[in-house]
Design an enzyme around this catalytic site. Structure first.
Site, PDB file in Angstrom:
ATOM      1  N   ASP A  29       0.889  -1.157  -0.051  1.00  0.00           N
ATOM      2  CA  ASP A  29       0.035   0.089   0.026  1.00  0.00           C
ATOM      3  C   ASP A  29       0.923   1.005   0.023  1.00  0.00           C
ATOM      4  O   ASP A  29       2.144   1.116   0.127  1.00  0.00           O
ATOM      5  CB  ASP A  29      -1.002  -0.016   1.097  1.00  0.00           C
TER       6      ASP A  29
ATOM      7  N   ASP B  74      -0.321   5.060   1.027  1.00  0.00           N
ATOM      8  CA  ASP B  74      -0.703   6.210   1.829  1.00  0.00           C
ATOM      9  C   ASP B  74      -0.748   5.780   3.247  1.00  0.00           C
ATOM     10  O   ASP B  74      -1.411   4.822   3.645  1.00  0.00           O
ATOM     11  CB  ASP B  74      -2.015   6.763   1.414  1.00  0.00           C
TER      12      ASP B  74
END
Length: 228
Positions: free
Chosen positions: A11, A13
């Site tokens: 991922d 953010d």
């Protein structure tokens, strides 16, 4: 039970970049003139969701006098100011460079749009993100039909590896509860590095929970250990 893996998906953010903090600033800047607050509880529900879904939820939940489309337009104005100076999270650079050096196939699986990704990465982080050659942008990719917590993004991301690994061969790194649920739904193991404010009961689905990427030991999952 921890099992050996061969491929890694990240991922972005809140995991590789500090942009979750910047989203909070951006959204609060939009909400303040209306006397509304972007609380952590609301943020927790929305972390990892696609941009359209986020906008709809904020407008609806806080009863804003604007459409989701207008909220997205205002958000983009904020992002253009805030995102270019995003910074890497502790341990991110070391881990990516190590796995790259050892030849571990890696990909990026972010709910962000491609446009938003370039805002965050272009100024300071192009070199490190170039080491993640297989990229999936959940808010831009038509193959990602549903955002996290649905498994779509990780299934699409894994399919981009040329050797098409099985789900159980992939290890996902996530910070968000929705992301962990998505990875598990895709049949993958997941290392969670949650915001310290996240209740421990919400982290129990993760294969492993860490305070920071700095604490990750690759050999736990059968990956080459750090040499220093």
């Amino acid at each position: 039970m921890v099992k050996p893996v061969t491929h890694v998906l990240f991922d972005m953010d809140g995991l590789l970049l500090n942009t979750e903090d910047l989203y909070t600033v951006a959204f609060q800047n939009i909400l303040s003139p209306y006397g509304k607050e972007y609380t952590f509880d609301l943020k927790l529900k929305l972390m990892g969701t696609q941009s359209q879904e986020t906008a709809r939820a904020i407008v609806s939940e806080l009863k804003l006098p604007m459409s989701p489309e207008e909220f997205i337009i205002e958000s983009k104005k904020q992002f253009e100011v805030l995102f270019p100076d995003s910074s890497l999270m502790p341990g991110a650079k070391r881990l990516i460079e190590h796995l790259h050096k050892k030849g571990i196939p890696m990909g990026l699986a972010t709910s962000s749009s491609e446009e938003s990704y370039h805002l965050k990465v272009h100024k300071h982080h192009q070199e490190i993100f170039s080491l993640l050659p297989f990229k999936t942008f959940g808010s831009s990719d038509p193959n990602v039909k549903k955002g996290k917590p649905h498994p779509d993004i990780f299934i699409v991301a894994a399919s981009k590896f040329p050797d098409h690994p099985k789900p159980e061969q992939c290890l996902v790194f996530e910070d968000a509860v929705n992301g962990v649920k998505a990875a598990k739904a895709a049949g993958m193991q997941v290392v969670m590095v949650p915001d310290p404010r996240v209740d421990k009961s919400l982290t129990e689905e993760a294969t492993l929970v860490l305070q920071s990427l700095e604490h990750f030991k690759p050999e736990i999952f059968g990956l080459p250990p750090f040499e220093d």
